[in-house]
Scaffold this motif. Sequence first.
Motif, short mmCIF file in Angstrom:
data_model
loop_
_atom_site.label_atom_id
_atom_site.label_comp_id
_atom_site.label_asym_id
_atom_site.label_seq_id
_atom_site.Cartn_x
_atom_site.Cartn_y
_atom_site.Cartn_z
N GLY A 200 0.81 -1.21 0.00
CA GLY A 200 0.00 0.00 0.00
C GLY A 200 0.85 1.27 0.00
O GLY A 200 2.09 1.24 0.06
N GLY A 201 0.18 2.40 -0.06
CA GLY A 201 0.86 3.69 -0.05
C GLY A 201 1.52 4.00 -1.38
O GLY A 201 1.36 3.31 -2.38
N GLU A 202 2.29 5.06 -1.38
CA GLU A 202 3.00 5.48 -2.58
C GLU A 202 4.15 4.52 -2.88
O GLU A 202 4.72 3.91 -1.99
CB GLU A 202 3.57 6.89 -2.41
N ARG A 203 4.45 4.41 -4.14
CA ARG A 203 5.55 3.54 -4.55
C ARG A 203 6.25 4.17 -5.74
O ARG A 203 5.66 4.99 -6.46
CB ARG A 203 5.03 2.16 -4.91
N PRO A 204 7.49 3.79 -5.99
CA PRO A 204 8.18 4.34 -7.16
C PRO A 204 7.60 3.74 -8.43
O PRO A 204 7.00 2.66 -8.40
CB PRO A 204 9.63 3.88 -6.96
N PRO A 205 7.73 4.43 -9.55
CA PRO A 205 7.28 3.84 -10.82
C PRO A 205 8.08 2.56 -11.11
O PRO A 205 9.29 2.50 -10.86
CB PRO A 205 7.57 4.93 -11.85
N VAL A 206 7.40 1.57 -11.62
CA VAL A 206 8.02 0.29 -11.94
C VAL A 206 8.08 0.15 -13.46
O VAL A 206 7.06 0.27 -14.15
CB VAL A 206 7.22 -0.89 -11.34
N VAL A 207 9.27 -0.10 -13.97
CA VAL A 207 9.46 -0.33 -15.40
C VAL A 207 9.94 -1.76 -15.58
O VAL A 207 10.92 -2.18 -14.96
CB VAL A 207 10.47 0.66 -16.00
N VAL A 208 9.26 -2.49 -16.43
CA VAL A 208 9.67 -3.85 -16.76
C VAL A 208 10.66 -3.78 -17.91
O VAL A 208 10.34 -3.28 -18.99
CB VAL A 208 8.45 -4.71 -17.15
#
Length: 468
Positions: A413-421
């Motif tokens: 939950g909460g904010e997270r960094p952008p995830v790039v595959v």
Amino acid sequence: MPPGDPRLEALASEVLEGRCVAFVGAGFSMAPHSDGRRGPPSWLGLLEFLCSELRERNPEIARKLGEWLRPTSGGLSALDFEAVGQALADELGEAFEPAVQKALRLGAAPPGDEDQPTTLWRRRKLLREIPFRAVLTTNYDTVLDDPCDELDCRSCGYAPEASYWNLLRTGGGWWQHGLWSNEESGSSPLRLVKLHGHADGDPQKNPIVLGRKDYRRLLYGDGRYANFLRTVFATKTVLFLGVSFTDAYLNELRSEVLQLLSSQLGPQTRPPPWYAVLKTSNELQIKYFEEHEGICLLPYAGEGHTGLDAWLEALWERTAPVQRLRALFRSRAGRGHDPASAVDVVWYDPNLQNNQYGFGVFEEAGVRVETIERLEDLRPDHLRAKLLLTRFGYRPGREPEAVELLGKLANWGGERPPVVVFAAPSPQHAAENRALALRHGAHEYAVHWDELFEVIERLFTPRFGTTA
């Protein structure tokens, strides 16, 4: 130059967007060296050397041509230089190109390196690391050459039209991997087009242009050459470096394009399409070039030509891919990001050797990377990173590793960094895999280095709609 010079910022934007071409003249190569040599000879110096070579074969003609080159009260014109060059080519015959090569070898200075950087070495390094769409040059010396270059005619002396397609029909910004890096050799390829021949190349494919007849052939006898330059001048932002603007035929081609674009130029419409680093402090000259030649001057004054290097260095700081990555990551703050301790990138991949190139680029850019090889090593404090990279990780009968990682982040939950595959190329399944990754919350899916760098640019740059 003043800090934040708007001319420099506008030019840097053109470079970053992949619209800028460098046009390099003889002045670029004539940097002083520690042993007193000034690199390749000037136009006059080359002609005088060729006269000395002719002296053994025909001393009378050599003497008369030498007299022609002696300064008069009115000085020597471009026509004088071209006419003497043509006479020397006619008299020397097959010995002409070897004589030119000899002159250039005598003027060549030690190339320099990281431990002993010469002015010319540094200048060349900056030129190579700025992601110009291409570098055009009227020089036929080997100053800009790289023996590792294998794309079209960059250094092998092939006919310049071999590079026309790549310059005119391909596009993309600084992130285009081919513009600035060679993963296999570790060198930075330079898309070099030698317009006036190659002194160490094949004279049948790319002969040296020095005489009056040669210039006439290029301009009027070979439509490809003139059409290519017209197209470049009309569609690209050109930065002139070490160019004196004394070549009448180049000025004529520029004038044609300038007339074509004139209705859209001016302080209330669009900025000039071309830039030039030029030694001057005359405000009227600067105004004339902008209003009547379509050229925004980047001027400098003082002794020597260190001002050229200052402009080039400033452009490099704003556009070199490593510098650009450094600036992008500095501009973005992660959630709870502590600049003194937190990492910038968390990268999951059990096969770290697959990403050694990327690790090297990030390290050079000062981007702090933490690698993890097991999904269970992903921790809540990794949410403070600015970016999370993961492989796709296809697993038969199970959900891909990227989906498991995204699910783990969602559960926290909460904010997270952008995830790039960042996945291995898979033409048969790329669209399907990308859709699956995005559906589970990935920001983007990339399979090549240039795609990854473009994602980072668009992710971290406010003009693309995503701010820190």
